[in-house]
Design a protein around this motif. Structure first.
Motif, PDB file in Angstrom:
ATOM      1  N   ARG A   1       0.816  -1.220   0.000  1.00 29.58           N
ATOM      2  CA  ARG A   1       0.000   0.000   0.000  1.00 29.58           C
ATOM      3  C   ARG A   1       0.848   1.267   0.000  1.00 29.58           C
ATOM      4  NH1 ARG A   1      -2.413  -3.654  -1.353  1.00 29.58           N
ATOM      5  NH2 ARG A   1      -4.270  -4.604  -0.396  1.00 29.58           N
ATOM      6  N   GLY A   2       2.164   1.110  -0.039  1.00 29.92           N
ATOM      7  CA  GLY A   2       3.038   2.264  -0.142  1.00 29.92           C
ATOM      8  C   GLY A   2       3.515   2.839   1.171  1.00 29.92           C
TER       9      GLY A   2
ATOM     10  N   ALA B   1      -2.445   1.630   6.795  1.00 33.33           N
ATOM     11  CA  ALA B   1      -1.922   2.409   5.676  1.00 33.33           C
ATOM     12  C   ALA B   1      -2.881   3.546   5.318  1.00 33.33           C
ATOM     13  CB  ALA B   1      -1.689   1.505   4.465  1.00 33.33           C
ATOM     14  N   ALA B   2      -4.185   3.245   5.316  1.00 31.22           N
ATOM     15  CA  ALA B   2      -5.184   4.280   5.023  1.00 31.22           C
ATOM     16  C   ALA B   2      -5.167   5.351   6.106  1.00 31.22           C
ATOM     17  CB  ALA B   2      -6.568   3.654   4.910  1.00 31.22           C
ATOM     18  N   TYR B   3      -5.043   4.918   7.359  1.00 37.45           N
ATOM     19  CA  TYR B   3      -5.001   5.874   8.479  1.00 37.45           C
ATOM     20  C   TYR B   3      -3.772   6.775   8.370  1.00 37.45           C
ATOM     21  CZ  TYR B   3      -4.669   7.603  13.285  1.00 37.45           C
ATOM     22  OH  TYR B   3      -4.577   8.412  14.396  1.00 37.45           O
TER      23      TYR B   3
ATOM     24  N   SER C   1      -1.303  11.964   7.277  1.00 40.08           N
ATOM     25  CA  SER C   1      -0.303  12.714   6.521  1.00 40.08           C
ATOM     26  C   SER C   1      -0.952  13.803   5.692  1.00 40.08           C
ATOM     27  CB  SER C   1       0.493  11.770   5.621  1.00 40.08           C
ATOM     28  OG  SER C   1       1.167  10.801   6.392  1.00 40.08           O
ATOM     29  N   SER C   2      -2.103  13.468   5.081  1.00 43.37           N
ATOM     30  CA  SER C   2      -2.813  14.454   4.272  1.00 43.37           C
ATOM     31  C   SER C   2      -3.286  15.617   5.129  1.00 43.37           C
ATOM     32  CB  SER C   2      -4.001  13.798   3.569  1.00 43.37           C
ATOM     33  OG  SER C   2      -3.561  12.782   2.688  1.00 43.37           O
ATOM     34  N   ALA C   3      -3.772  15.300   6.343  1.00 38.15           N
ATOM     35  CA  ALA C   3      -4.223  16.358   7.245  1.00 38.15           C
ATOM     36  C   ALA C   3      -3.061  17.253   7.650  1.00 38.15           C
ATOM     37  CB  ALA C   3      -4.875  15.737   8.476  1.00 38.15           C
ATOM     38  N   ALA C   4      -1.900  16.623   7.917  1.00 43.64           N
ATOM     39  CA  ALA C   4      -0.726  17.402   8.305  1.00 43.64           C
ATOM     40  C   ALA C   4      -0.259  18.288   7.161  1.00 43.64           C
ATOM     41  CB  ALA C   4       0.392  16.463   8.738  1.00 43.64           C
ATOM     42  N   ILE C   5      -0.359  17.764   5.935  1.00 39.48           N
ATOM     43  CA  ILE C   5       0.056  18.532   4.760  1.00 39.48           C
ATOM     44  C   ILE C   5      -0.856  19.747   4.577  1.00 39.48           C
ATOM     45  CG2 ILE C   5       0.220  18.484   2.244  1.00 39.48           C
ATOM     46  CD1 ILE C   5       0.902  15.456   2.597  1.00 39.48           C
TER      47      ILE C   5
END
Length: 579
Positions: free
Chosen positions: A22-23, A454-456, A461-465
């Motif tokens: 999942r990266g 992985a989704a969490y 990370s998206s929220a932090a960005i």
């Protein structure tokens, strides 16, 4: 930031590989010096419904049938939503192991409580060891070739889950080399059960004190660490009194009172083995659920109980018999007369037992309720026989989780950033686990927890960005999902033969080193000093001590790929065997 996986058994390894698919990046922490856990000891196989192997064999199995069998075994005490995940994703789990790791799972057996043959294994080694080693070696290769994606730290004992002000789990504290270290990231607990929890704060003693004195099949690492860590921060423990006692632990004639015992694979009964009491009589349907068979052993009280395999059953599962005989846990008899003598019976008594059983096979009317048979028995045959005793084996209780493997708190809400997979999670198997579903639970919920974590991590990370207002390209590329079908590149671990230039020893020299504080063995012509490796061996110290001061080549090659010495114990090679 990495997802932190606590535990290096099959559940943790399956979670780690799924995270990589999942990266996400992975930090795996294992409190032992050698990963694998109890998963390496699983001897019967892994369940799967609707698999490629079943389809090729014409077995009409499906997830609904498997669901019904599991629910019945659980005594209606497991959660339907978790059973649906276990059984519904079972076929995909088995296919994943075959496709991704190139495993042979081409044989299918019917174990107790299953209405269809669905327990998969291959031709050779114990399936738990084969499946776990394949994942373990792949992950360790990736830790060498791609250390930015994979880190593995062994002998790291997690002591605390770290939370933020909102109550979300944001990392762990662990002890390593005498120092306390803190790591940050969402956490997957895959620490196993508590069927060897003889510690001061034992869950076993608290919830099932009457079982405290029983022997166990579990390694001494199974002390309920994950359950205790999560419950300390508000995680909800469920079904903790539900402890499975397996009916067939192998009694070592040289150490009959040993606390830790090897397990006699349920597959031995699956291929037609019979359980006989000290009068030479059957007393139970050998293919009933584990708790039922255990109860009948205790009710019958005619010890010793022997598991007897005839010639055809022994041939069907030849590797197991050879392995157990090699360890002195099973004996081979060349005739019915020899077996009757061993049991202290008149030949006529044993003949009648076999004749009565053959009548049942022909009529399909067994007074003990058996429905599935593997042919008639002959008195003039060869037999493989072992003495059995009930043993602590599996803990169905654990942390409450939802179908996404999120750990639930005492108020019924998911704990953000905390996931659980494998035996540490409760509610999946109810009052009794079906044989073959332990490895399955590890793989299925390992993959589910990997997906969820992985989704969490991506969401966090998206929220932090968004909050920071930048760096999206750099982080998203780091977390990007690999292209479909692409597997991680793995390079072999570095290192060559460590025996070059080493001293030569005779077998007599090796024989002088057979005490626990001074242990040598011979494997494939190399002399190994395994004294320091004893506590790290996943099969326990006893598995090595059986061959202390001896040539262990045959037994070693039955269980391992020869390259594992270079990979895991190169420093133990001190010389070669003099010819």
């Amino acid at each position: 930031m990495s997802v932190i996986v606590v535990g290096g058994g099959l559940a943790g390894l399956s979670a780690a590989h799924t995270l990589l698919e999942r990266g996400a990046n992975v930090l795996l922490l294992d409190k032992q010096g050698f990963m694998g856990g109890n998963s390496t000891k699983a001897t019967s196989g892994i369940n799967g419904a609707g698999t490629q192997t079943q389809q090729e064999a014409g077995i009409p199995d499906n997830a609904k049938t498997f669901f019904d069998d599991t629910k019945k075994s659980a005594r209606d005490l497991a959660r339907d939503d978790l059973i649906r995940v276990l059984t519904g994703r079972s076929g995909d789990a088995v296919n994943w192991l075959q496709d991704k790791f190139g495993l042979d799972l081409s044989k299918v057996a019917r174990l107790g409580g299953h209405s269809q043959p669905r327990t998969h294994r291959g031709d050779a080694q114990f399936p738990g060891m084969v499946i776990t080693y394949a994942q373990m070696e792949r992950l360790e290769d990736l830790a060498v070739s791609n250390p930015d994606r994979v880190r593995i730290i062994k002998k790291a004992r997690v002591t605390k889950l770290v939370k933020d002000d909102s109550g979300a789990v944001t990392g762990v504290e662990y002890l390593h080399n005498g120092k306390t270290v803190t790591e940050h990231g969402p956490v997957i607990l895959a620490t196993g059960g508590y069927a060897a929890d003889f510690t001061e704060d034992s869950l076993l003693k608290k919830y099932r004190p009457e079982l405290w004195d029983l022997p166990t099949t579990n390694g001494d690492h199974c002390t309920g660490d994950g359950q205790k860590l999560a419950m300390a921060i508000g995680g909800h423990g469920i079904d903790l009194e539900k402890v499975q006692v397996h009916p067939t632990g192998l009694v070592d004639p040289n150490e009959p009172e040993a606390k830790v015992k090897f397990l006699a694979a349920e597959a031995l009964r699956g291929v037609g083995g019979l359980l006989l009491d000290n009068t030479g009589a059957r007393f139970v349907d050998e293919l009933q659920h584990r708790d039922y068979v255990t109860g009948k052993i205790w009710e019958n009280k005619k010890y010793p109980i022997r598991l007897v395999l005839n010639g055809s059953a022994s041939k069907e599962i030849e590797w197991h018999c050879k392995h157990y005989c090699g360890r002195g846990l099973m004996k081979r008899f060349e005739s019915g007369d020899a077996l009757a003598k061993e049991m202290g019976l008149q030949p006529s008594v044993l003949k009648k037992t076999f004749e009565d059983y053959n009548a049942v096979v022909r009529s399909k009317k067994d007074p003990f309720g058996k429905k599935f048979f593997s042919g008639e028995w002959k008195y003039d045959d060869v037999f493989n026989v072992a003495v059995m005793t009930p043993v602590l084996h599996y803990t169905m209780g654990g942390l409450e989780v939802d179908p996404e493997s999120r750990v639930i708190d005492t108020k019924g809400k998911p704990i953000s950033g905390l996931f659980a997979a494998g035996e540490v999670a409760g509610g999946v198997h109810g009052a009794n686990r079906l044989g073959g579903s332990s490895l399955l639970g590890c793989v299925v919920f390992g993959r589910v927890s990997g997906d969820s974590a992985a989704a969490y991590l991506l969401q966090q990370s998206s929220a932090a960005i968004a909050k920071a207002g930048g760096r999206l390209g750099a982080i998203s590329s780091q977390l990007g999902t690999p292209s479909a079908g692409k597997k991680e590149e793995a390079k072999p671990a570095a290192g060559g033969s460590s025996s070059s230039g080493k001293k030569e020893y005779t077998l007599a020299d090796v024989g002088q080193h057979k005490k626990k504080d001074d242990v040598w063995v011979v494997v494939n012509g190399e002399v190994l000093d395994v004294t320091n490796f004893l506590p790290d061996h996943p099969g326990g110290e006893k598995a090595i001590m059986l061959y202390a001061g001896r040539d262990a080549t045959e037994e070693f090659n039955m269980l391992h790929d020869p390259k594992v010495i270079q990979r895991y114990a190169a420093d133990s090679v001190i010389g070669t065997l003099k010819k």
